[in-house]
Design an enzyme around this catalytic site. Sequence first.
Site, PDB file in Angstrom:
ATOM      1  N   SER A 147     -13.640 -30.131  28.875  1.00 20.80           N
ATOM      2  CA  SER A 147     -13.766 -30.940  30.089  1.00 20.80           C
ATOM      3  C   SER A 147     -15.140 -31.581  30.143  1.00 20.80           C
ATOM      4  O   SER A 147     -16.107 -31.073  29.558  1.00 20.80           O
ATOM      5  CB  SER A 147     -13.575 -30.044  31.321  1.00 20.80           C
ATOM      6  OG  SER A 147     -13.980 -30.695  32.511  1.00 20.80           O
ATOM      7  N   TYR A 206     -15.121 -22.226  36.046  1.00 22.49           N
ATOM      8  CA  TYR A 206     -14.300 -23.154  35.260  1.00 22.49           C
ATOM      9  C   TYR A 206     -15.156 -23.892  34.228  1.00 22.49           C
ATOM     10  O   TYR A 206     -14.812 -23.939  33.036  1.00 22.49           O
ATOM     11  CB  TYR A 206     -13.622 -24.146  36.196  1.00 22.49           C
ATOM     12  CG  TYR A 206     -12.885 -25.279  35.514  1.00 22.49           C
ATOM     13  CD1 TYR A 206     -11.596 -25.099  35.035  1.00 22.49           C
ATOM     14  CD2 TYR A 206     -13.476 -26.531  35.385  1.00 22.49           C
ATOM     15  CE1 TYR A 206     -10.908 -26.149  34.427  1.00 22.49           C
ATOM     16  CE2 TYR A 206     -12.801 -27.583  34.783  1.00 22.49           C
ATOM     17  CZ  TYR A 206     -11.519 -27.386  34.297  1.00 22.49           C
ATOM     18  OH  TYR A 206     -10.849 -28.431  33.693  1.00 22.49           O
TER      19      TYR A 206
END
Length: 290
Positions: free
Chosen positions: A180, A193
């Site tokens: 990401s 995350y």
Amino acid sequence: MPDDQQTPQPPQHQDHQPGSEAAMDPQPQGRMENWKPSGKLAGKTALVTGGDSGIGRAVAIGFAKEGADVAVLYFDEHEDAAETKRLVEAAGRRCLTIAGDIGDAGFAARAVDEAASGLGGRIDILVNNAAEQHVCEDFAQIEEAQVERTFRTNILGMFWVTKAALKHMPAGSAIINTTSITAFKGSPQLIDYASTKGAILAFTRSLSQALWEQKRIRVNAVAPGPIWTPLIPASFDAEKTARHGESAGMGRAGQPDEVAPCYIFLAAESDSSYINGQTLHPNGGAVVNG
């Protein structure tokens, strides 16, 4: 992209992870309807985790259009998985769907073996895409169970699935991991995350070296920016969901169809045979890691 995709999505929220694509408004563009296939994955087999919706769905459909049979691992969004299966089969390829928690090492091993068996005993392409995220505005209040759960799904599950898949993967296979933009830029509300996504970068770089030496398997990653997927309304409140993508350089959220070509490129030996241990960045214009 169509002009109407420049308009922000309306406020909305879902109360469960990983979120339902069927409940989203507007529906993500994730059916690869404008993709012009050239048969670059003809005769291949692929396993996609988190392939029921979002980026994973677009990847599964894109692979099918390029000639690959696909197995999809997903958590519990059965309606979304059934739609992905329908779309893959509409492209003329076989599709298996297997539900369960890849954070459970036992399930991961069984599911991979089931997928390989259903795909003719071989997995040529592995896409580690499944993930979850949970917003925490105050790091001092982050819950131990949340941290453990996020790590178990996002990075430990990747370990278990990859470990189980290797015995089914011949030389020349490809592994593609979804990291990401948060691995590069950080995220103050998604610290656990973002940490798992940073771990995926190191996992990709390390595994790429090990597996090329051992098995001639390439390992690469894709680091999407703000993409319109079920994870967004399942993670954020309605107002923040409506603003998703505003901060991107292109001023909007991306669509799964705009990310899936990265995976097709990395999966196809004809296109990316000299690329290993690298990360592609479909993020709407952010310059990272430069």
